[in-house]
Scaffold this motif. Structure first.
Motif, PDB file in Angstrom:
ATOM      1  N   ARG A  36       0.867  -1.084   0.148  1.00  0.00           N
ATOM      2  CA  ARG A  36       0.033   0.064   0.019  1.00  0.00           C
ATOM      3  C   ARG A  36       0.766   1.209   0.023  1.00  0.00           C
ATOM      4  O   ARG A  36       1.600   1.197   0.849  1.00  0.00           O
ATOM      5  N   TYR A  38       1.563   5.396  -0.017  1.00  0.00           N
ATOM      6  CA  TYR A  38       0.985   6.675   0.250  1.00  0.00           C
ATOM      7  C   TYR A  38       1.993   7.619  -0.150  1.00  0.00           C
ATOM      8  O   TYR A  38       3.270   7.591   0.529  1.00  0.00           O
ATOM      9  N   VAL A  66      -4.956   2.496  -8.415  1.00  0.00           N
ATOM     10  CA  VAL A  66      -5.189   3.679  -7.793  1.00  0.00           C
ATOM     11  C   VAL A  66      -6.394   3.793  -7.105  1.00  0.00           C
ATOM     12  O   VAL A  66      -7.274   4.008  -7.676  1.00  0.00           O
ATOM     13  N   LEU A  67      -6.314   4.160  -5.727  1.00  0.00           N
ATOM     14  CA  LEU A  67      -7.381   4.474  -4.884  1.00  0.00           C
ATOM     15  C   LEU A  67      -7.590   6.006  -4.864  1.00  0.00           C
ATOM     16  O   LEU A  67      -9.002   6.458  -4.912  1.00  0.00           O
ATOM     17  N   SER A  68      -6.867   7.020  -4.766  1.00  0.00           N
ATOM     18  CA  SER A  68      -7.078   8.546  -4.855  1.00  0.00           C
ATOM     19  C   SER A  68      -5.770   9.039  -5.399  1.00  0.00           C
ATOM     20  O   SER A  68      -4.650   8.777  -5.310  1.00  0.00           O
ATOM     21  N   GLY A  69      -5.916  10.192  -5.548  1.00  0.00           N
ATOM     22  CA  GLY A  69      -4.773  11.211  -5.902  1.00  0.00           C
ATOM     23  C   GLY A  69      -4.518  10.699  -7.721  1.00  0.00           C
ATOM     24  O   GLY A  69      -5.037   9.927  -8.059  1.00  0.00           O
ATOM     25  N   ARG A  70      -3.331  11.484  -7.871  1.00  0.00           N
ATOM     26  CA  ARG A  70      -2.806  11.429  -9.265  1.00  0.00           C
ATOM     27  C   ARG A  70      -1.115  11.182  -9.169  1.00  0.00           C
ATOM     28  O   ARG A  70      -0.516  11.747  -8.342  1.00  0.00           O
ATOM     29  N   GLU A  84      -4.855   7.857 -12.524  1.00  0.00           N
ATOM     30  CA  GLU A  84      -5.855   8.643 -11.400  1.00  0.00           C
ATOM     31  C   GLU A  84      -6.828   7.658 -10.911  1.00  0.00           C
ATOM     32  O   GLU A  84      -6.713   6.466 -11.195  1.00  0.00           O
ATOM     33  N   PRO A  85      -7.697   8.196  -9.746  1.00  0.00           N
ATOM     34  CA  PRO A  85      -8.385   6.980  -9.189  1.00  0.00           C
ATOM     35  C   PRO A  85      -9.367   6.151 -10.034  1.00  0.00           C
ATOM     36  O   PRO A  85      -9.800   6.470 -10.983  1.00  0.00           O
ATOM     37  N   GLU A 103      -3.225  16.513  -3.807  1.00  0.00           N
ATOM     38  CA  GLU A 103      -3.712  15.466  -3.113  1.00  0.00           C
ATOM     39  C   GLU A 103      -2.881  14.589  -3.259  1.00  0.00           C
ATOM     40  O   GLU A 103      -2.320  14.001  -3.868  1.00  0.00           O
ATOM     41  N   CYS A 105      -1.353  10.636  -3.032  1.00  0.00           N
ATOM     42  CA  CYS A 105      -1.922   9.543  -4.089  1.00  0.00           C
ATOM     43  C   CYS A 105      -1.672   8.171  -3.226  1.00  0.00           C
ATOM     44  O   CYS A 105      -0.820   8.027  -2.541  1.00  0.00           O
ATOM     45  N   ARG A 106      -2.713   7.538  -3.261  1.00  0.00           N
ATOM     46  CA  ARG A 106      -2.611   6.108  -2.512  1.00  0.00           C
ATOM     47  C   ARG A 106      -2.883   5.256  -3.507  1.00  0.00           C
ATOM     48  O   ARG A 106      -3.804   5.038  -4.520  1.00  0.00           O
TER      49      ARG A 106
END
Length: 132
Positions: A36, A38, A66-70, A84-85, A103, A105-106
């Motif tokens: 994972r 971050y 990709v869960l979130s962010g870019r 991207e998400p 933002e 990225c996760r």
């Protein structure tokens, strides 16, 4: 007989902090390791993981979601892609990457976790204090 292995994603077996701007969390599921990632705004592989890995580019193969962010990926051969998400991607070895925007990225990485953000063989490790 194989047994089911259940873990909470928030309870990593190992945390690997980058030089700054994030970390990789590793979950070991038998013979499989899931990563994972971050990555905070301002993170770039060549600035925040390269000093740990000791290679010119990231040599880990990633299969990630990709869960979130870019994130922007730049391959050694010049190919560039933006993630991207909702994207699922295969990223071969030989790349740099950086967060785009403000933002974090996760990502969840299904193939590169065991070797990501780990000092390469032959790279000098900081001396550990003697217990004597």
């Amino acid at each position: 007989m194989a047994r089911a292995i259940i873990k909470k994603a928030s309870e990593a077996d190992e945390r690997r902090p980058f030089v700054s701007h994030g970390e990789a969390s590793i979950l070991n599921l038998g013979a499989l390791s899931i990563g994972r990632g971050y990555f905070e705004p301002g993170w770039q592989w060549s600035k925040h993981v390269k000093p740990i890995a000791g290679t010119e580019t990231c040599e880990v193969v990633h299969t990630l979601s990709v869960l979130s962010g870019r994130m922007h990926i730049q391959m050694k051969d010049g190919q560039e892609v933006d993630l991207e998400p909702g994207d699922v991607a295969f990223i071969p070895s030989g790349h740099d990457a950086w967060v785009v925007g403000n933002e974090p990225c996760r990502v969840v990485d299904f193939t590169g976790a065991e070797d990501y953000a780990v000092a390469r063989a032959g790279k000098e490790e900081p001396e550990q204090p003697s217990l004597q």
